[in-house]
Write an enzyme that holds these catalytic residues in place. Structure first.
Site, mmCIF file in Angstrom:
data_model
loop_
_atom_site.group_PDB
_atom_site.id
_atom_site.type_symbol
_atom_site.label_atom_id
_atom_site.label_comp_id
_atom_site.label_asym_id
_atom_site.label_seq_id
_atom_site.Cartn_x
_atom_site.Cartn_y
_atom_site.Cartn_z
ATOM 1 N N HIS A 174 0.966 -1.600 0.130
ATOM 2 C CA HIS A 174 -0.249 -0.105 0.068
ATOM 3 C C HIS A 174 0.976 1.118 0.438
ATOM 4 O O HIS A 174 0.843 2.585 0.219
ATOM 5 C CB HIS A 174 -1.198 0.228 0.894
ATOM 6 C CG HIS A 174 -2.203 -1.231 0.779
ATOM 7 N ND1 HIS A 174 -2.790 -1.649 2.105
ATOM 8 C CD2 HIS A 174 -2.421 -1.463 -0.096
ATOM 9 C CE1 HIS A 174 -3.192 -1.896 1.678
ATOM 10 N NE2 HIS A 174 -3.953 -2.271 0.729
ATOM 11 N N CYS A 176 4.037 13.092 -7.140
ATOM 12 C CA CYS A 176 3.735 14.289 -7.347
ATOM 13 C C CYS A 176 2.297 14.020 -8.553
ATOM 14 O O CYS A 176 2.085 13.784 -9.490
ATOM 15 C CB CYS A 176 4.157 15.394 -8.834
ATOM 16 S SG CYS A 176 3.695 16.632 -9.687
ATOM 17 N N CYS A 179 8.582 20.096 -10.653
ATOM 18 C CA CYS A 179 6.924 20.550 -12.050
ATOM 19 C C CYS A 179 6.343 21.931 -11.179
ATOM 20 O O CYS A 179 5.319 21.672 -11.828
ATOM 21 C CB CYS A 179 6.454 20.094 -12.478
ATOM 22 S SG CYS A 179 5.680 18.488 -11.911
ATOM 23 N N GLY A 227 -2.126 -8.810 12.423
ATOM 24 C CA GLY A 227 -2.718 -8.360 12.270
ATOM 25 C C GLY A 227 -3.519 -7.630 11.703
ATOM 26 O O GLY A 227 -3.510 -6.414 11.748
ATOM 27 N N ALA A 251 0.048 -9.385 19.025
ATOM 28 C CA ALA A 251 1.219 -9.438 17.841
ATOM 29 C C ALA A 251 2.369 -9.352 18.823
ATOM 30 O O ALA A 251 3.191 -10.065 18.338
ATOM 31 C CB ALA A 251 1.358 -8.827 16.925
HETATM 32 P P1 OAD Z 1 -7.308 -2.960 10.239
HETATM 33 O O1 OAD Z 1 -7.431 -1.856 11.260
HETATM 34 O O2 OAD Z 1 -8.662 -3.608 9.683
HETATM 35 O O3 OAD Z 1 -7.050 -4.054 11.440
HETATM 36 C C1 OAD Z 1 -6.330 -3.895 12.414
HETATM 37 C C2 OAD Z 1 -6.668 -5.900 12.705
HETATM 38 O O4 OAD Z 1 -5.789 -5.505 13.343
HETATM 39 C C3 OAD Z 1 -7.460 -6.459 13.346
HETATM 40 O O5 OAD Z 1 -8.141 -7.263 13.002
HETATM 41 C C4 OAD Z 1 -7.801 -6.267 15.023
HETATM 42 O O6 OAD Z 1 -8.292 -7.016 15.687
HETATM 43 C C5 OAD Z 1 -6.039 -6.216 14.488
HETATM 44 N N1 OAD Z 1 -5.546 -6.123 16.057
HETATM 45 C C6 OAD Z 1 -5.226 -4.543 16.788
HETATM 46 N N2 OAD Z 1 -4.278 -4.822 17.693
HETATM 47 C C7 OAD Z 1 -3.909 -5.655 16.899
HETATM 48 C C8 OAD Z 1 -2.233 -6.345 18.144
HETATM 49 N N3 OAD Z 1 -2.141 -5.749 19.206
HETATM 50 N N4 OAD Z 1 -2.187 -7.442 17.792
HETATM 51 C C9 OAD Z 1 -2.651 -8.316 16.547
HETATM 52 N N5 OAD Z 1 -3.819 -8.195 16.910
HETATM 53 C C10 OAD Z 1 -4.609 -7.324 17.278
HETATM 54 O O7 OAD Z 1 -6.223 -3.200 9.631
HETATM 55 P P2 OAD Z 1 -5.363 -3.542 8.618
HETATM 56 O O8 OAD Z 1 -6.267 -4.928 8.145
HETATM 57 O O9 OAD Z 1 -4.205 -3.126 7.988
HETATM 58 O O10 OAD Z 1 -5.193 0.678 3.291
HETATM 59 O O11 OAD Z 1 -6.309 -2.920 7.278
HETATM 60 C C11 OAD Z 1 -6.394 -2.750 6.113
HETATM 61 C C12 OAD Z 1 -6.036 -2.087 5.100
HETATM 62 O O12 OAD Z 1 -7.688 -1.257 5.043
HETATM 63 C C13 OAD Z 1 -5.162 -1.258 5.180
HETATM 64 O O13 OAD Z 1 -3.788 -1.062 4.568
HETATM 65 C C14 OAD Z 1 -5.428 0.316 4.371
HETATM 66 C C15 OAD Z 1 -7.316 0.166 5.293
HETATM 67 O O14 OAD Z 1 -7.796 1.005 4.667
HETATM 68 C C16 OAD Z 1 -5.216 1.560 3.007
HETATM 69 O O15 OAD Z 1 -4.694 2.936 3.401
HETATM 70 C C17 OAD Z 1 -5.132 1.840 1.585
#
Ligand code: OAD
Length: 243
Positions: free
Chosen positions: A119, A127, A150, A187, A231
């Site tokens: 990501h 830019c 630019c 996570g 984690a």
């Molecule tokens: P999320 O915020 O959707 O999910 C975070 C996950 O981490 C959840 O399932 C929680 O239960 C878990 N979690 C929280 N604290 C934790 C800990 N200490 N140990 C283990 N697990 C834990 O985040 P992502 O799955 O990364 O995209 O979201 C995916 C994508 O959506 C991101 O990369 C971003 C977002 O919008 C873009 O920016 C394109």
């Protein structure tokens, strides 16, 4: 739990192609807010509403204020034991690849090198006119940063909702997932595509898949191992007592 960790460690020891897929949860213990919890709110806006091309087209200054807030916050935090344990895993496992959805740069800071940032990275800007990508670690970019080449408006070099991933990077992530013998899914809520499908690629390629998360996700049912907890506590245990 300790038994599950020990058996997953045994599986890891036998493998020479291991992948890890990480999401916001791995950085939560460093103090970086996740996306879907209540802490994902900024000035009553959901992060998922501001991280879009539509929001940037409508109000680039607001989106930059949001990213400046994230830059400032992330510039003050550092990696945690889970990030470090993945660096250690890269050192011990011959073919280890880390695929991250995180844009915070903490895996790089911790020392991971075989890393695919699907990501993008918060510390890079692109830019909107000439598409030049540069590294800029200023915590405050102002609200209308300009390209030095630019004069075009800069944007964060991250993938926003509704945007496609870089096809080469996505291909690399898919190939890694298909080829690995074990995948650790750490996570991530496993709801954002195509990232979430990487664990399915791994599983259908015959890999052992293991989820490390505070709670269950839509992918928990097909995991070979589900380790519920932080984690920062579980991942380091996987690399302890290795020898
Ligand atoms: P999320 O915020 O959707 O999910 C975070 C996950 O981490 C959840 O399932 C929680 O239960 C878990 N979690 C929280 N604290 C934790 C800990 N200490 N140990 C283990 N697990 C834990 O985040 P992502 O799955 O990364 O995209 O979201 C995916 C994508 O959506 C991101 O990369 C971003 C977002 O919008 C873009 O920016 C394109």
């Amino acid at each position: 739990m300790e038994e599950k960790i020990a058996s997953l460690r045994d599986v890891l020891k036998e493998a020479d192609r291991v992948a890890a897929l990480t999401g916001a949860g791995i950085s939560a213990e460093s103090g970086v807010p996740t996306f879907r919890g209540d802490e994902g709110l900024w000035r009553n806006y959901r992060a998922t509403d501001l991280a879009t091309p539509q929001a940037f087209a409508r109000d680039p200054e607001l989106v930059w204020e949001f990213y400046n807030w994230r830059r400032e916050l992330i510039s003050k935090v550092t990696y945690n034991p889970a990030h470090r344990a993945l660096v250690e895993l890269e050192r011990i496992v011959p073919g280890f690849t880390l695929i991250t959805q995180n844009v915070d740069g903490l895996h790089l800071l911790a020392g991971s090198r075989n890393l695919i940032e699907i990501h993008g990275n918060l510390w890079k800007v692109r830019c909107t006119k000439c598409r030049e990508i540069t590294l800029d670690r200023s915590p405050d970019m102002g609200t209308s940063p300009e390209c030095k080449l630019c004069g075009g408006l800069l944007r964060p070099h991250v993938v926003w909702f509704g945007e496609s991933l870089d096809p080469d990077i996505l291909q690399q992530a898919i190939a890694t997932s298909k080829a690995c013998q074990v995948m650790l899914v750490i996570g991530t809520s496993s709801v954002v595509q195509p990232a979430a499908s990487l664990a399915l690629e791994a599983k259908s390629g015959g890999a052992v898949v293991a989820e490390i998360n505070l709670e269950s996700t839509p992918h928990s049912p097909f995991m070979d191992f589900t380790l519920h907890g932080k984690a920062g506590e579980i991942v380091p245990k996987l690399v302890e007592n290795w020898a």
